[in-house]
Motif scaffolding. Structure first.
Motif, PDB file in Angstrom:
ATOM      1  N   TRP A 111      41.348  47.498  37.537  1.00  0.00           N
ATOM      2  CA  TRP A 111      40.384  48.375  36.882  1.00  0.00           C
ATOM      3  C   TRP A 111      38.950  47.953  37.210  1.00  0.00           C
ATOM      4  O   TRP A 111      38.072  48.781  37.405  1.00  0.00           O
ATOM      5  CB  TRP A 111      40.616  48.352  35.381  1.00  0.00           C
ATOM      6  CG  TRP A 111      39.728  49.288  34.603  1.00  0.00           C
ATOM      7  CD1 TRP A 111      38.528  49.004  34.040  1.00  0.00           C
ATOM      8  CD2 TRP A 111      39.982  50.667  34.335  1.00  0.00           C
ATOM      9  NE1 TRP A 111      38.014  50.104  33.418  1.00  0.00           N
ATOM     10  CE2 TRP A 111      38.883  51.159  33.576  1.00  0.00           C
ATOM     11  CE3 TRP A 111      41.026  51.549  34.627  1.00  0.00           C
ATOM     12  CZ2 TRP A 111      38.801  52.459  33.135  1.00  0.00           C
ATOM     13  CZ3 TRP A 111      40.947  52.855  34.175  1.00  0.00           C
ATOM     14  CH2 TRP A 111      39.843  53.298  33.447  1.00  0.00           C
ATOM     15  N   ASP A 112      38.746  46.628  37.310  1.00  0.00           N
ATOM     16  CA  ASP A 112      37.411  46.109  37.624  1.00  0.00           C
ATOM     17  C   ASP A 112      37.117  46.083  39.117  1.00  0.00           C
ATOM     18  O   ASP A 112      36.062  45.600  39.545  1.00  0.00           O
ATOM     19  CB  ASP A 112      37.264  44.688  37.062  1.00  0.00           C
ATOM     20  CG  ASP A 112      37.256  44.664  35.538  1.00  0.00           C
ATOM     21  OD1 ASP A 112      36.879  45.696  34.941  1.00  0.00           O
ATOM     22  OD2 ASP A 112      37.620  43.629  34.954  1.00  0.00           O
ATOM     23  N   GLY A 113      38.050  46.578  39.922  1.00  0.00           N
ATOM     24  CA  GLY A 113      37.826  46.640  41.361  1.00  0.00           C
ATOM     25  C   GLY A 113      38.168  45.378  42.103  1.00  0.00           C
ATOM     26  O   GLY A 113      37.766  45.213  43.264  1.00  0.00           O
ATOM     27  N   GLU A 115      46.920  41.401  32.989  1.00  0.00           N
ATOM     28  CA  GLU A 115      45.867  40.756  33.781  1.00  0.00           C
ATOM     29  C   GLU A 115      45.657  41.481  35.108  1.00  0.00           C
ATOM     30  O   GLU A 115      44.517  41.688  35.539  1.00  0.00           O
ATOM     31  CB  GLU A 115      46.236  39.297  34.034  1.00  0.00           C
ATOM     32  CG  GLU A 115      46.215  38.425  32.788  1.00  0.00           C
ATOM     33  CD  GLU A 115      46.755  37.035  33.065  1.00  0.00           C
ATOM     34  OE1 GLU A 115      47.121  36.773  34.245  1.00  0.00           O
ATOM     35  OE2 GLU A 115      46.814  36.222  32.129  1.00  0.00           O
ATOM     36  N   ASP A 116      46.758  41.872  35.764  1.00  0.00           N
ATOM     37  CA  ASP A 116      46.645  42.579  37.039  1.00  0.00           C
ATOM     38  C   ASP A 116      45.958  43.934  36.870  1.00  0.00           C
ATOM     39  O   ASP A 116      45.109  44.325  37.680  1.00  0.00           O
ATOM     40  CB  ASP A 116      48.030  42.778  37.653  1.00  0.00           C
ATOM     41  CG  ASP A 116      48.596  41.491  38.239  1.00  0.00           C
ATOM     42  OD1 ASP A 116      47.854  40.494  38.273  1.00  0.00           O
ATOM     43  OD2 ASP A 116      49.766  41.501  38.658  1.00  0.00           O
TER      44      ASP A 116
END
Length: 397
Positions: free
Chosen positions: A51-53, A45-46
């Motif tokens: 990755w998505d900023g 999850e982290d």
């Protein structure tokens, strides 16, 4: 540091994270002493957030703070010692007098699955308690008589030991193992988390608990896993490692429950394990499981007196600005019942007078058409808890 390799390349033991450029896949590796199964979910999850900023959610309790609390509580749980002495008392062996022998490499394994439909029904309550209750039923059938069964139960170890401790975002190894004497599942204080503290951290109680004969069986429910988004690679343990139990039952759930029975030839034979696993599946398919503690309280009050109003019967009224088609409403209720096994739950008692719940396969659609007076009567009419579903719909045109 992330190593970059092709998928066909060898991975070094020193690599903690490997990015396979030709397939856009990331391989993470960690020792089980450092991370448990829940930690892997947190890390994934982290990484997705990063990755998505986005900034990952905060860690509310550090591993060090938790360890300090565990050490402190190991000295304050002396009142629990008598419970664990009773649990570990002789007379609950799977195979009396049998010695635990064999290694990981020599162990036998037998895997069974529960159907998707039966799995949905099992997931409607406390899954661990349901699986253990079925295990005791299976062992009783295999033995030919009812008796206690001592089982080591492996858990995630993250249950709260103090209100201010929140381990939902903490990475580490928290796995705990505590003995349970079936069929009594609920006597353990705080869900049994104190056993390991008294067994290993308290110098007064550790030798007392160490002197007791260990459980011959280990049970571990890994929980529900979504295997659609990633692949996991497990490194097998050293085949020379000694087995710790006579019989081990590992259960995991994806679309269906999958159970792996592990044993070493000797005290148990293949036919023994086949019989145990078949009886366990059969017990799960019977759809009769224990109630959660709060459910037991509700059941007691709801059945205490049939002459009084059931205070747990609630009524809600919804007004529509258009006419409702009764056939379409009936079909919608049927779909709702099909998708939610808990709405098909009924409640009764077993042969020993203990309350149990079951899931009806195809109950009658609880829809009736009537007037205002009928709706008023519905409020005071008691439900038959053994005749689900325990809700009804009155359509007033």
């Amino acid at each position: 540091e992330i190593s970059v390799r092709d998928w066909s390349s060898d991975v070094c033991s020193s690599d903690l994270a490997v990015w396979f450029a030709d397939s856009d896949q990331l391989l993470l590796m960690g020792h089980h002493l450092a991370v448990d199964g829940v930690s892997l979910r947190i890390m994934v999850e982290d990484l997705a957030d990063i990755w998505d900023g986005h900034r990952p959610a905060a860690v509310r309790t550090s591993l060090r703070r938790f360890a300090r609390a565990v050490s402190e509580q190991s000295q304050s749980r002396l009142a629990e010692l008598s419970h664990w002495i009773d649990v570990l008392a002789p007379g609950a062996e799977l195979v009396p007098g049998a010695a635990i022998q064999g290694t990981i490499g020599s162990a036998r394994r037998h895997t069974v699955e529960l159907s998707t439909e039966d799995t949905k029904a099992v997931l409607g309550g406390d899954v661990t308690e349901t699986l253990l209750t079925a295990l005791h039923t299976a062992v009783t059938r295999w033995r030919g008589h009812e008796a206690d069964l001592l089982v080591d139960v492996e858990r995630h170890g993250r249950q709260g030991i103090a209100p201010e401790l929140d381990l939902s975002r903490t990475v580490g190894w928290f796995t705990s193992v505590e003995p349970v004497r079936l069929p009594d599942l609920r006597r353990a204080p705080d869900g049994g988390i104190g056993y390991g503290m008294l067994r290993y951290l308290n110098p007064q109680t550790a030798p007392i608990l160490a002197a007791a004969a260990p459980a011959q069986m280990l049970f571990n429910y890994f929980g529900r896993w979504d295997t659609s988004g990633s692949d996991s690679v497990a490194v097998p343990p050293d085949p020379e490692l000694s087995l710790t139990h006579l019989l081990q039952l590992d259960v995991i759930c994806a679309d269906r429950l999958t159970a792996t029975w592990t044993w070493s030839d000797g005290a148990l034979t293949e036919s023994d394990v086949d019989a145990l696993s078949a009886a366990w599946l059969d017990a799960l398919r019977q759809n009769r499981w224990p109630l959660a503690p709060l459910q037991e309280g509700l059941y007691f009050h709801a059945t205490y007196s049939d002459d009084e109003l059931d205070v747990y019967t609630a009524q809600a009224t919804i007004d529509f600005d258009h006419r409702i088609d009764a056939d379409r409403l009936s079909a919608a209720i049927a779909t709702l019942l099909g998708r939610n096994p808990s709405l098909r739950a009924g409640f009764t008692t077993d042969d020993h007078g203990r309350p149990v719940q079951f899931i009806a396969a195809d109950p009658e659609i609880p829809l009736a058409v009537g007037g205002i007076d009928d709706a008023a009567a519905d409020r005071t009419r008691r439900f038959d808890l053994a005749d689900p579903p325990l809700f009804r719909v009155r359509l007033i045109q």
